[in-house]
Design an enzyme around this catalytic site. Structure first.
Site, short mmCIF file in Angstrom:
data_model
loop_
_atom_site.label_atom_id
_atom_site.label_comp_id
_atom_site.label_asym_id
_atom_site.label_seq_id
_atom_site.Cartn_x
_atom_site.Cartn_y
_atom_site.Cartn_z
N ASN A 1 0.88 -1.18 0.00
CA ASN A 1 0.00 0.00 0.00
C ASN A 1 0.91 1.23 0.00
O ASN A 1 1.43 1.64 1.04
CB ASN A 1 -0.89 -0.05 1.25
CG ASN A 1 -1.88 1.09 1.29
OD1 ASN A 1 -1.80 2.02 0.48
ND2 ASN A 1 -2.81 1.03 2.23
N HIS B 1 -12.69 3.25 -0.58
CA HIS B 1 -12.79 2.24 0.50
C HIS B 1 -13.54 0.99 0.04
O HIS B 1 -14.08 0.25 0.86
CB HIS B 1 -13.54 2.80 1.74
CG HIS B 1 -12.79 3.80 2.55
ND1 HIS B 1 -13.43 4.83 3.20
CD2 HIS B 1 -11.48 3.93 2.81
CE1 HIS B 1 -12.54 5.57 3.84
NE2 HIS B 1 -11.34 5.04 3.62
N ARG C 1 -10.54 15.63 6.94
CA ARG C 1 -11.24 16.05 5.72
C ARG C 1 -12.64 16.53 6.06
O ARG C 1 -13.33 15.95 6.90
CB ARG C 1 -11.35 14.89 4.73
CG ARG C 1 -10.02 14.50 4.14
CD ARG C 1 -10.17 13.32 3.20
NE ARG C 1 -9.14 12.33 3.49
CZ ARG C 1 -9.23 11.04 3.24
NH1 ARG C 1 -10.31 10.54 2.66
NH2 ARG C 1 -8.24 10.23 3.54
N ARG D 1 -2.43 -1.92 -3.64
CA ARG D 1 -3.62 -1.09 -3.46
C ARG D 1 -3.48 0.16 -4.34
O ARG D 1 -2.48 0.87 -4.26
CB ARG D 1 -3.74 -0.65 -2.01
CG ARG D 1 -4.92 0.27 -1.83
CD ARG D 1 -4.97 0.89 -0.46
NE ARG D 1 -6.12 1.75 -0.38
CZ ARG D 1 -6.17 2.84 0.38
NH1 ARG D 1 -5.14 3.17 1.11
NH2 ARG D 1 -7.27 3.56 0.40
N GLU E 1 -8.36 -4.88 4.86
CA GLU E 1 -8.19 -4.58 3.45
C GLU E 1 -7.03 -5.36 2.84
O GLU E 1 -7.10 -5.80 1.70
CB GLU E 1 -7.98 -3.07 3.26
CG GLU E 1 -9.27 -2.29 3.51
CD GLU E 1 -9.05 -0.80 3.75
OE1 GLU E 1 -8.56 -0.45 4.84
OE2 GLU E 1 -9.36 -0.01 2.86
#
Ligand code: ADP
Length: 371
Positions: free
Chosen positions: A8, A154, A215, A65, A355
Site C-alpha cells: 500500500n 474504501h 477532511r 492497493r 483490506e
C-alpha cells in the site's frame, strides 16, 4: 500455501504485509519517505528495504492497493505496461493518491520482474452503483469531457465487511442488504444490496461525504468560491485546508477520535460540537441509505472509530427503535459481532475490516491461484 505480498504505497509511506494463504507472515511500514527526519530517500529504497527484510521465497504475487481506478478498472487487474500507463493517465483525477501507487507498481515490477503483480482499486467495488447514483447535476458535456462523476472509495473494505456481515447473520450475500460504515481517519458510508454497492458517500475524490479526521466531507461548493474570491486563498491552499485541516481537526484541533471523546466528556465545547457535527452527518447518510435500500438487514461499523468507539455507534443509531434499529448497551460496550438486541428487524454489527487480506485474496483470485 501461496505467498502474496500486499503493498500500500502512499505519498510518503509504504505499508506492506506478507501472506502465506490467509496467515500473515510479516508486516511493516516505511514512513517519512523523502522527508526530513526520515531515513529513506524514495519509494525505490523503501521497497528495496521491505524486500530485503522480507522472506520472499515462493512469492506468487504482489497485490497493490491503488486508490483511483477511474471508470476503466472495475476488477482486480493483472499489471502490464499498458495497465501502468492507464493508471498513470488517471493521475489528474487523483493527484494526491495515484502517483505513489504508480511509483510502487513501477519499482516492484523492476525489483521482482518474475512475480505477477495485481492492482486492486478502491473504486472498483462501486462500479455497480446505477448511473443516477454517480451522476451530479452539472453540465453533462463538461462532466463527460473531464470524467466528473462519483467514483467512491474504501471499496475493498466495504465489500469485505458486507460479505462478512452476511456470514455473521448466516444469510446468503445475494439476499443481504447492508449499510456499511467505514469510520477510520478517512470515513465513508455505502449501501450494499445483495453484495453490490448501490450508493456511497465519497465522490470524485475521498474528500466527499462524511466528516473525517482531517477532511471536511461534503460542503456547499460555494465555500470554495468564497474562500478564493473573498478570502483570497489560492486554490491549492483551499484544497489543503479542506483535506488536511478540515474534519475533526478543523472543528476542534484534534483528529484522533479518542482525544475528541475525552475532551467532550470533560465538557469542552469545541469537542462537543465536533462530535455532534460528525454524528449528525453520519445519521443523515444512514437515513438516506435506509431509503435507498428499503429493506436493511444490517448496519455494520468498521475501521478504527467504527470498531472501537461505542459512543459513536450508540449516538449514530440513537432513537431509531421505531425503525427496528437499536443498540444493546452491554453488547455495544463489548464490541460483539452483533450489538443489536435479539430479534431486531435490522441487525447492528461490528466487523473488523482487513483490506490487506482482501487484497491478497483478490490478487490470488485474479491470477487463478489457490489459497
Ligand atoms: P486509517 O483510516 O488511517 O486506516 P483507522 O481505521 O486505523 O485509520 O482509524 C483511525 C482512527 O480510529 C483514529 O481517528 C483513532 O482515533 C480512531 N480510534 C482508534 N481507537 C479508538 C477508540 N478506542 N475510540 C475511538 N476512536 C478510536
Amino acid at each position: 500455501m501461496t505467498r502474496v505480498l500486499v503493498l500500500n504505497s502512499g505519498s510518503s509511506s509504504v505499508k506492506y504485509r506478507l501472506f502465506d494463504g490467509t496467515e500473515t507472515v510479516s508486516k511493516g511500514l516505511v514512513e517519512k519517505i523523502g522527508e526530513p527526519g526520515g531515513n529513506t530517500a524514495d519509494h525505490r529504497e523503501a521497497l528495496q528495504r521491505i524486500m530485503s527484510e522480507t522472506d520472499l521465497e515462493g512469492l506468487a504475487a504482489v497485490g497493490h492497493r491503488v486508490v483511483h481506478g477511474g471508470s476503466d478498472f472495475t476488477e482486480p487487474t493483472v499489471v502490464d505496461d499498458d495497465v501502468v500507463a492507464r493508471i498513470e493517465s488517471l493521475i489528474p483525477l487523483a493527484p494526491l493518491h495515484n502517483p505513489a501507487a504508480v511509483t510502487g507498481l513501477e519499482v516492484a515490477r523492476k525489483l521482482l520482474p518474475d512475480v505477477p503483480q495485481v492492482a486492486i482499486f478502491d473504486t472498483a467495488f462501486h462500479a455497480t452503483i446505477p448511473p443516477e447514483g454517480v451522476t451530479w447535476a452539472i453540465d453533462a458535456e463538461l462532466a463527460a469531457k473531464w470524467q466528473i462523476r462519483r467514483y467512491g472509495f474504501h471499496g475493498t473494505s466495504h465489500g469485505y465487511v458486507a460479505r462478512r456481515t452476511a456470514a455473521i447473520l448466516g444469510r446468503p450475500v445475494e439476499d443481504t442488504n447492508v449499510i456499511t460504515l467505514h469510520l477510520g481517519n478517512g470515513a465513508s458510508a455505502t449501501a450494499v444490496r445483495g453484495g453490490r454497492s448501490v450508493a456511497t458517500s465519497m465522490g470524485l475524490s475521498p474528500l466527499d461525504g462524511l466528516v473525517m479526521g482531517t477532511r471536511s466531507g461534503s460542503i456547499d461548493p460555494t465555500v470554495i468560491f468564497h474562500l478564493h474570491r473573498v478570502a483570497g486563498l489560492p486554490i491549492d491552499e483551499i484544497e489543503s485546508s479542506l483535506t488536511r485541516h478540515g474534519g475533526m481537526l478543523g472543528l476542534c484541533g484534534d483528529n484522533d477520535m479518542r482525544t475528541v471523546e475525552q475532551r467532550r466528556e470533560a465538557g469542552d465545547p469545541a469537542a462537543v460540537l465536533a462530535f455532534d457535527v460528525y454524528i449528525r452527518r453520519l445519521r443523515e447518510f444512514i437515513g438516506s441509505y435506509l431509503v435507498v435500500l428499503g429493506r436493511v438487514d444490517a448496519i455494520t461499523f468498521t475501521a478504527g472509530v467504527g470498531e472501537h468507539s461505542p459512543e459513536v455507534r450508540a449516538a449514530a443509531l440513537a432513537g431509531l427503535e421505531p425503525l427496528g434499529i437499536a443498540v444493546d448497551p452491554t453488547r455495544n460496550e463489548a464490541a460483539e459481532e452483533i450489538i443489536s438486541p435479539d430479534g431486531s428487524r435490522t441487525a447492528v454489527c461490528v466487523v473488523p475490516t482487513d483490506e490487506e487480506l482482501e487484497i491478497a485474496n483478490q490478487s490470488r483470485a485474479a491470477l487463478g491461484l489457490a489459497d
